[in-house]
Design a protein around this motif. Sequence first.
Motif, mmCIF file in Angstrom:
data_model
loop_
_atom_site.group_PDB
_atom_site.id
_atom_site.type_symbol
_atom_site.label_atom_id
_atom_site.label_comp_id
_atom_site.label_asym_id
_atom_site.label_seq_id
_atom_site.Cartn_x
_atom_site.Cartn_y
_atom_site.Cartn_z
ATOM 1 N N ASP A 119 0.824 -1.211 0.000
ATOM 2 C CA ASP A 119 0.000 0.000 0.000
ATOM 3 C C ASP A 119 0.857 1.260 0.000
ATOM 4 O OD1 ASP A 119 -2.334 -1.396 -0.107
ATOM 5 O OD2 ASP A 119 -2.961 -1.009 1.961
ATOM 6 N N VAL A 141 -6.466 2.547 -4.094
ATOM 7 C CA VAL A 141 -5.967 1.551 -3.125
ATOM 8 C C VAL A 141 -7.056 1.068 -2.181
ATOM 9 C CG1 VAL A 141 -3.626 2.477 -3.244
ATOM 10 C CG2 VAL A 141 -5.183 3.304 -1.458
ATOM 11 N N ARG A 143 -8.697 2.742 0.279
ATOM 12 C CA ARG A 143 -8.535 3.230 1.650
ATOM 13 C C ARG A 143 -9.191 4.595 1.780
ATOM 14 N NH1 ARG A 143 -4.675 1.214 5.118
ATOM 15 N NH2 ARG A 143 -3.929 -0.853 4.490
#
Length: 298
Positions: A119, A141, A143
């Motif tokens: 990440d 990603v 998030r």
Amino acid sequence: MTTDEHAERFTLLRPLLFTIAYEILGSATEADDVLQDGYLRWAAVDLTTVRDTKSYLARLVTRQALNAVRASTRRREDYVGPWLPEPLLLEEHDPSADLVLAESVSMAMLVLLETLTPDERAVFVLREVFGFDHGEVAAAVGRPVATVRQIAHRAREHVRARRRRFEPADAATTTRITEQFLTAATTGDLDGLLALLAPDVTWIADSGGKVTAARQPVAGAEKVAGLVLRLFGMAGELPDVRIEPANCNNAPALIVSRGDHLEGVYLLDIAAGEIANFYIMRNPDKLLTLAVPRRIGR
């Protein structure tokens, strides 16, 4: 919307998409697979729903690249000897005018990025190299934006703390040092070789346990110089050995072949007027992509 329009949009952005995948994965072979799978997914998308093609495709490729990184974790753990990213043979045009792009594909930077989590690596690449905003990175990603800001800060500090303090050499200096190195190595000139090496120069070779190469990094000018002279001395005694210059990862490289067989590639990392690192790729599986020059972009 037609299939031709899908292909046109994807092809236009392919150098950027390939570079994103390559920098996240450290593998041109896996980056090719990601782009192939990404295009199949993209071909099924209703283009009327796509507001920003670049952001959409970057998100798609990033997700596929992260999936590939996680799937390869076990293979990395079981790898024999040092693991290096696949070298990337670049097309004739020099991307160094884009200094950010040039550094981002350098072997030294790719090795550094290997120390980040998947990440962190993806966030750093998207944010620092390609300039996507935090919202776009967060979508890529998976998030929250606040978390991505923290990851970006952590990754940036990690890279800054470990990044080389010297600027890369200019083209003229790089050419001169590479030519002097090749002359010293092939003629057995130890003093001439030592004059080109940084005192703490390192030699890292990736063989994957499939061919002969140093299983541990070699450090120090005298040790590395001795190793270079032994290897080039042995190569000089073999028939049909060719050593050809190339541009790999925006750095000088020497491609070594014997007959029709590619034996390896030597990347020279030059900084502050000296050779700081040698990155040697001997794993035959990682040499396959050297047959085709690549285009990078951002």
